[in-house]
Design a protein around this motif. Structure first.
Motif, mmCIF file in Angstrom:
data_model
loop_
_atom_site.group_PDB
_atom_site.id
_atom_site.type_symbol
_atom_site.label_atom_id
_atom_site.label_comp_id
_atom_site.label_asym_id
_atom_site.label_seq_id
_atom_site.Cartn_x
_atom_site.Cartn_y
_atom_site.Cartn_z
ATOM 1 N N UNK A 45 0.733 -1.031 0.015
ATOM 2 C CA UNK A 45 -0.179 -0.020 -0.139
ATOM 3 C C UNK A 45 0.888 1.291 0.168
ATOM 4 N N UNK A 46 1.869 1.211 0.774
ATOM 5 C CA UNK A 46 2.969 2.340 0.962
ATOM 6 C C UNK A 46 3.541 2.595 -0.528
ATOM 7 N N UNK A 47 3.924 1.549 -1.132
ATOM 8 C CA UNK A 47 4.703 1.760 -2.333
ATOM 9 C C UNK A 47 3.809 1.877 -3.476
ATOM 10 N N UNK A 48 2.596 1.431 -3.467
ATOM 11 C CA UNK A 48 1.422 1.709 -4.525
ATOM 12 C C UNK A 48 1.492 0.635 -5.567
ATOM 13 N N UNK A 49 2.148 -0.378 -5.476
ATOM 14 C CA UNK A 49 2.207 -1.548 -6.229
ATOM 15 C C UNK A 49 2.478 -2.766 -5.663
ATOM 16 N N UNK A 50 2.221 -4.055 -6.322
ATOM 17 C CA UNK A 50 2.398 -5.236 -5.819
ATOM 18 C C UNK A 50 3.890 -5.549 -5.906
ATOM 19 N N UNK A 51 4.328 -6.403 -4.936
ATOM 20 C CA UNK A 51 5.715 -6.457 -4.973
ATOM 21 C C UNK A 51 5.938 -7.839 -5.024
ATOM 22 N N UNK A 52 4.923 -8.882 -4.566
ATOM 23 C CA UNK A 52 5.129 -10.254 -4.995
ATOM 24 C C UNK A 52 3.863 -10.916 -5.426
ATOM 25 N N UNK A 53 4.381 -11.982 -6.180
ATOM 26 C CA UNK A 53 3.099 -12.770 -6.820
ATOM 27 C C UNK A 53 2.902 -14.055 -5.788
ATOM 28 N N UNK A 54 1.634 -14.221 -5.237
ATOM 29 C CA UNK A 54 1.713 -15.279 -4.258
ATOM 30 C C UNK A 54 0.828 -16.347 -5.050
#
Length: 166
Positions: A45-54
């Motif tokens: 939420x803070x960076x505004x983009x997904x960081x990992x794919x789960x």
């Protein structure tokens, strides 16, 4: 981007990647899996983009996550360095090392961690530039050691390895 980066969120993100999953990261950090998941969600939420794919069986980095992981590790390293610097003796030796940025991104964090463990009273000063500039600085006595690419017009150094062409 909304909010400030919290070091604990960065630790969670790096642990998820290094441990290859949420459960192992939770065990490493002594937290619940739910807390790990919530922390990653807050960071995204803070960076505004997904960081990992789960998936149910694996975790992998998104392209944004790959970039962010480099910065997260550097921030955590700087944080640890700042704390450690306050506990070092005043009189410390310094070694001036030069290397191209590509090498620094690939291996510097791990090498510095091992170096610090073996030589706690030596402070490494790292300079990242192109190999030709680093060799010039070495010849002028500004650097003690250079890890770089050997070019035909440079004086020979010690051979370490060949790099595959990509």
């Amino acid at each position: 981007m909304s909010g400030e980066l919290d070091g604990s969120l960065l630790k969670v993100f790096v642990a998820i990647i290094e441990c290859h999953g949420f459960s192992a990261a939770a065990e490493r950090l002594h937290k619940t899996q739910s807390t790990i998941s919530q922390s990653l969600q807050r960071l995204e939420e803070i960076v505004g983009t997904p960081l990992v794919q789960r998936t149910s069986r694996s975790v992998s980095l998104t392209p944004s996550g790959e970039t962010f992981l480099i910065y997260a590790r550097q921030i955590l390293k700087l944080h640890a360095d700042a704390i450690n610097a306050m506990h070092r003796p005043e009189a410390q030796a310094c070694i001036h090392v030069g290397m191209p940025e590509d090498y620094a991104q690939f291996c510097l964090a791990e090498v510095l961690r091992d170096f610090q463990a073996q030589f706690p009273n030596v402070r490494p000063d790292i300079c990242c530039e192109m190999s030709t500039a680093l060799v010039s600085r070495l010849q002028r006595g500004e650097l003690d050691l250079v890890l770089g690419v050997q070019h035909a017009n440079l004086q020979p150094g010690e051979y370490l390895c060949d790099e595959p062409l990509v």
